[in-house]
Design a protein around this motif. Structure first.
Motif, PDB file in Angstrom:
ATOM      1  N   PRO A 113       0.932  -1.274   0.050  1.00 41.17           N
ATOM      2  CA  PRO A 113      -0.248  -0.025  -0.411  1.00 41.17           C
ATOM      3  C   PRO A 113       0.945   1.390   0.201  1.00 41.17           C
ATOM      4  O   PRO A 113       2.264   1.040   0.196  1.00 41.17           O
ATOM      5  CB  PRO A 113      -1.141  -0.256   1.121  1.00 41.17           C
ATOM      6  CG  PRO A 113      -1.038  -1.526   1.524  1.00 41.17           C
ATOM      7  CD  PRO A 113       0.872  -2.041   1.057  1.00 41.17           C
ATOM      8  N   ILE A 114       0.323   2.693  -0.570  1.00 37.41           N
ATOM      9  CA  ILE A 114       0.951   3.832  -0.282  1.00 37.41           C
ATOM     10  C   ILE A 114      -0.060   4.416   0.656  1.00 37.41           C
ATOM     11  O   ILE A 114      -0.965   4.714   0.690  1.00 37.41           O
ATOM     12  CB  ILE A 114       0.962   4.184  -1.642  1.00 37.41           C
ATOM     13  CG1 ILE A 114       1.409   3.500  -2.937  1.00 37.41           C
ATOM     14  CG2 ILE A 114       1.190   5.922  -1.467  1.00 37.41           C
ATOM     15  CD1 ILE A 114       1.286   3.665  -4.033  1.00 37.41           C
ATOM     16  N   PHE A 118      -5.426  10.280   3.519  1.00 34.55           N
ATOM     17  CA  PHE A 118      -6.273   9.517   4.120  1.00 34.55           C
ATOM     18  C   PHE A 118      -5.819   8.424   4.153  1.00 34.55           C
ATOM     19  O   PHE A 118      -6.560   7.108   3.945  1.00 34.55           O
ATOM     20  CB  PHE A 118      -7.135   9.937   2.526  1.00 34.55           C
ATOM     21  CG  PHE A 118      -7.605  11.586   2.415  1.00 34.55           C
ATOM     22  CD1 PHE A 118      -8.680  12.560   2.783  1.00 34.55           C
ATOM     23  CD2 PHE A 118      -6.869  11.232   1.000  1.00 34.55           C
ATOM     24  CE1 PHE A 118      -8.644  13.060   2.286  1.00 34.55           C
ATOM     25  CE2 PHE A 118      -7.335  12.881   0.647  1.00 34.55           C
ATOM     26  CZ  PHE A 118      -7.950  13.772   1.640  1.00 34.55           C
ATOM     27  N   GLY A 119      -4.844   7.833   4.734  1.00 35.03           N
ATOM     28  CA  GLY A 119      -4.351   6.126   4.515  1.00 35.03           C
ATOM     29  C   GLY A 119      -3.912   5.810   3.856  1.00 35.03           C
ATOM     30  O   GLY A 119      -4.026   6.530   2.390  1.00 35.03           O
ATOM     31  N   LEU A 120      -3.843   4.741   4.600  1.00 30.43           N
ATOM     32  CA  LEU A 120      -3.069   3.167   3.009  1.00 30.43           C
ATOM     33  C   LEU A 120      -4.282   2.907   2.267  1.00 30.43           C
ATOM     34  O   LEU A 120      -4.816   2.548   1.810  1.00 30.43           O
ATOM     35  CB  LEU A 120      -2.311   2.059   4.117  1.00 30.43           C
ATOM     36  CG  LEU A 120      -1.481   2.150   4.971  1.00 30.43           C
ATOM     37  CD1 LEU A 120      -1.098   0.919   5.803  1.00 30.43           C
ATOM     38  CD2 LEU A 120      -0.613   2.723   4.064  1.00 30.43           C
ATOM     39  N   PHE A 121      -3.464   2.932   1.077  1.00 24.04           N
ATOM     40  CA  PHE A 121      -3.968   2.805  -0.591  1.00 24.04           C
ATOM     41  C   PHE A 121      -3.525   2.306  -1.244  1.00 24.04           C
ATOM     42  O   PHE A 121      -2.162   2.010  -1.580  1.00 24.04           O
ATOM     43  CB  PHE A 121      -4.252   4.145  -1.917  1.00 24.04           C
ATOM     44  CG  PHE A 121      -4.557   5.394  -1.147  1.00 24.04           C
ATOM     45  CD1 PHE A 121      -6.174   5.639  -0.017  1.00 24.04           C
ATOM     46  CD2 PHE A 121      -5.219   6.598  -1.932  1.00 24.04           C
ATOM     47  CE1 PHE A 121      -6.974   6.595   0.001  1.00 24.04           C
ATOM     48  CE2 PHE A 121      -6.477   7.671  -1.520  1.00 24.04           C
ATOM     49  CZ  PHE A 121      -6.737   7.694  -0.347  1.00 24.04           C
ATOM     50  N   GLY A 122      -4.604   0.707  -1.305  1.00 24.11           N
ATOM     51  CA  GLY A 122      -3.852  -0.427  -2.159  1.00 24.11           C
ATOM     52  C   GLY A 122      -4.133   0.143  -4.244  1.00 24.11           C
ATOM     53  O   GLY A 122      -5.630   0.371  -3.853  1.00 24.11           O
ATOM     54  N   LEU A 138      -2.253  -6.400   0.114  1.00 28.01           N
ATOM     55  CA  LEU A 138      -2.242  -5.216   0.233  1.00 28.01           C
ATOM     56  C   LEU A 138      -3.498  -4.772   0.893  1.00 28.01           C
ATOM     57  O   LEU A 138      -2.774  -4.416   2.195  1.00 28.01           O
ATOM     58  CB  LEU A 138      -3.146  -4.586  -1.416  1.00 28.01           C
ATOM     59  CG  LEU A 138      -2.288  -4.346  -2.279  1.00 28.01           C
ATOM     60  CD1 LEU A 138      -2.845  -4.047  -3.937  1.00 28.01           C
ATOM     61  CD2 LEU A 138      -1.006  -3.121  -1.966  1.00 28.01           C
ATOM     62  N   VAL A 139      -3.969  -5.313   1.797  1.00 28.20           N
ATOM     63  CA  VAL A 139      -5.415  -5.557   2.995  1.00 28.20           C
ATOM     64  C   VAL A 139      -4.839  -6.255   3.970  1.00 28.20           C
ATOM     65  O   VAL A 139      -4.297  -5.563   4.992  1.00 28.20           O
ATOM     66  CB  VAL A 139      -6.632  -6.340   2.261  1.00 28.20           C
ATOM     67  CG1 VAL A 139      -7.659  -6.574   3.440  1.00 28.20           C
ATOM     68  CG2 VAL A 139      -7.141  -5.446   1.193  1.00 28.20           C
ATOM     69  N   ASN A 140      -4.108  -7.181   3.938  1.00 25.62           N
ATOM     70  CA  ASN A 140      -3.272  -7.594   5.004  1.00 25.62           C
ATOM     71  C   ASN A 140      -1.885  -6.698   5.384  1.00 25.62           C
ATOM     72  O   ASN A 140      -1.329  -7.494   6.579  1.00 25.62           O
ATOM     73  CB  ASN A 140      -2.082  -9.221   4.350  1.00 25.62           C
ATOM     74  CG  ASN A 140      -3.504 -10.361   4.340  1.00 25.62           C
ATOM     75  OD1 ASN A 140      -4.429 -10.054   4.954  1.00 25.62           O
ATOM     76  ND2 ASN A 140      -2.737 -11.449   4.029  1.00 25.62           N
ATOM     77  N   LYS A 141      -1.716  -5.719   4.337  1.00 22.61           N
ATOM     78  CA  LYS A 141      -0.440  -4.725   4.522  1.00 22.61           C
ATOM     79  C   LYS A 141      -1.445  -3.741   5.213  1.00 22.61           C
ATOM     80  O   LYS A 141      -0.647  -2.554   5.308  1.00 22.61           O
ATOM     81  CB  LYS A 141       0.307  -4.230   3.608  1.00 22.61           C
ATOM     82  CG  LYS A 141       0.713  -5.821   3.064  1.00 22.61           C
ATOM     83  CD  LYS A 141       2.470  -5.414   2.372  1.00 22.61           C
ATOM     84  CE  LYS A 141       3.510  -6.738   2.174  1.00 22.61           C
ATOM     85  NZ  LYS A 141       3.988  -6.129   1.093  1.00 22.61           N
ATOM     86  N   GLY A 142      -2.920  -2.781   5.439  1.00 21.12           N
ATOM     87  CA  GLY A 142      -3.386  -2.461   5.494  1.00 21.12           C
ATOM     88  C   GLY A 142      -4.321  -1.512   4.842  1.00 21.12           C
ATOM     89  O   GLY A 142      -4.541  -0.604   5.108  1.00 21.12           O
ATOM     90  N   ALA A 143      -4.398  -2.009   3.555  1.00 16.63           N
ATOM     91  CA  ALA A 143      -5.089  -1.103   2.984  1.00 16.63           C
ATOM     92  C   ALA A 143      -6.553  -1.296   3.121  1.00 16.63           C
ATOM     93  O   ALA A 143      -7.299  -2.598   3.513  1.00 16.63           O
ATOM     94  CB  ALA A 143      -5.240  -1.573   1.235  1.00 16.63           C
ATOM     95  N   LYS A 144      -7.172  -0.442   3.408  1.00 17.75           N
ATOM     96  CA  LYS A 144      -8.854  -0.337   3.598  1.00 17.75           C
ATOM     97  C   LYS A 144      -9.887   0.170   2.388  1.00 17.75           C
ATOM     98  O   LYS A 144     -11.040   0.043   2.425  1.00 17.75           O
ATOM     99  CB  LYS A 144      -9.438   0.256   5.158  1.00 17.75           C
ATOM    100  CG  LYS A 144      -8.488   0.120   5.893  1.00 17.75           C
ATOM    101  CD  LYS A 144      -8.928   0.795   7.181  1.00 17.75           C
ATOM    102  CE  LYS A 144      -8.540  -0.276   8.809  1.00 17.75           C
ATOM    103  NZ  LYS A 144      -8.422   0.445   9.820  1.00 17.75           N
ATOM    104  N   ILE A 145      -8.923   0.577   1.531  1.00 20.17           N
ATOM    105  CA  ILE A 145      -9.695   0.622   0.140  1.00 20.17           C
ATOM    106  C   ILE A 145      -8.625   0.336  -0.742  1.00 20.17           C
ATOM    107  O   ILE A 145      -7.681   0.551  -1.332  1.00 20.17           O
ATOM    108  CB  ILE A 145      -9.970   2.475  -0.013  1.00 20.17           C
ATOM    109  CG1 ILE A 145     -10.572   2.564  -1.227  1.00 20.17           C
ATOM    110  CG2 ILE A 145      -9.077   3.226   0.128  1.00 20.17           C
ATOM    111  CD1 ILE A 145     -11.363   4.344  -1.230  1.00 20.17           C
TER     112      ILE A 145
END
Length: 231
Positions: A113-114, A118-122, A138-145
């Motif tokens: 993710p980046i 606005f948080g972590l973007f996948g 990407l989700v396992n590394k914290g992306a919620k979108i």
């Protein structure tokens, strides 16, 4: 967070860039998303001329985070830009075999993710949508979108719709898919919530629209349906 979907009709390079800059000047969104290779398409001559400077300069005049697909340094790249700075980039890891994309681009190696205001973007690019392991990483590394930028063909546009919803449901995240339109690409950009509901769907013509989402809804859904925690 307000998300702008820039479903552009890809034409020549100058028109593509002009349309993007005009849209950014008018947008009220927090995040504006452009399709894969939106400035050049797969035109080899244009690819050789591609330069991200126009986006970097444009980002200085808007509050929005810009997510845009362009050719960069031999890669099919999604840039994430804000206030004159490149926050990060995702280089397409799965090159599309039916277009012999490996003859045009090198494959990226990193999936992460980046970080944005606005948080972590996948970020995923087109063909990568077919690989659920990329989204899950990407989700396992914290992306919620998850943002998926694409040149997805009209003949398989139903796959596009189903896959966007599937990635949202199985990962309990928002998914934003932005496709282009031209003689081959079918549009139908959309925003999907963590339960798989389509919040916005564009048609098969050039269009721009904005959607408000609450990223905290991801946590609410996961608390109510703790499927990601299953052993």
């Amino acid at each position: 967070m307000r998300i702008g979907l820039a479903q552009l009709r890809l034409e020549n390079m100058d028109k593509n860039v002009r349309k993007a800059l005009d849209l950014l000047r008018k947008s009220k969104a927090d995040v504006v998303v452009f399709p894969e290779l939106f400035n050049t398409g797969y035109n080899l001559e244009n690819i050789s001329k591609s330069d991200p400077k126009f986006l970097i300069e444009a980002s200085k005049e808007t509050k929005a985070v810009i997510i845009a697909g362009i050719p960069e340094k031999g890669y099919n790249t999604a840039l994430v830009i804000h206030r004159g700075k490149i926050l990060g980039r995702h280089r397409k890891t799965k090159l599309f075999p039916l277009l012999n994309e490996h003859k045009i681009f090198k494959a990226g190696k990193v999936v992460k993710p980046i970080e944005t205001p606005f948080g972590l973007f996948g970020i995923m690019i087109c063909y990568e949508l077919r690989f659920p392991e990329i989204a899950r990483k990407l989700v396992n590394k914290g992306a919620k979108i998850l943002f998926v930028i694409a040149q997805f063909p009209s003949e398989r546009i139903e796959h596009w719709k189903v896959l966007l919803r599937a990635r949202a449901i199985e990962n309990q995240v928002f998914v934003v898919g932005v496709n282009c339109v031209n003689d081959h690409c079918g549009g139908y950009s959309m925003v999907v919530d963590p339960l798989g509901n389509v919040l916005k769907e564009l048609g098969d013509c050039e269009a721009y629209d904005e959607v408000d989402i609450n990223i905290k809804y991801v946590d609410e859904v996961r608390k109510k349906y703790p499927f990601l925690n299953s052993p």
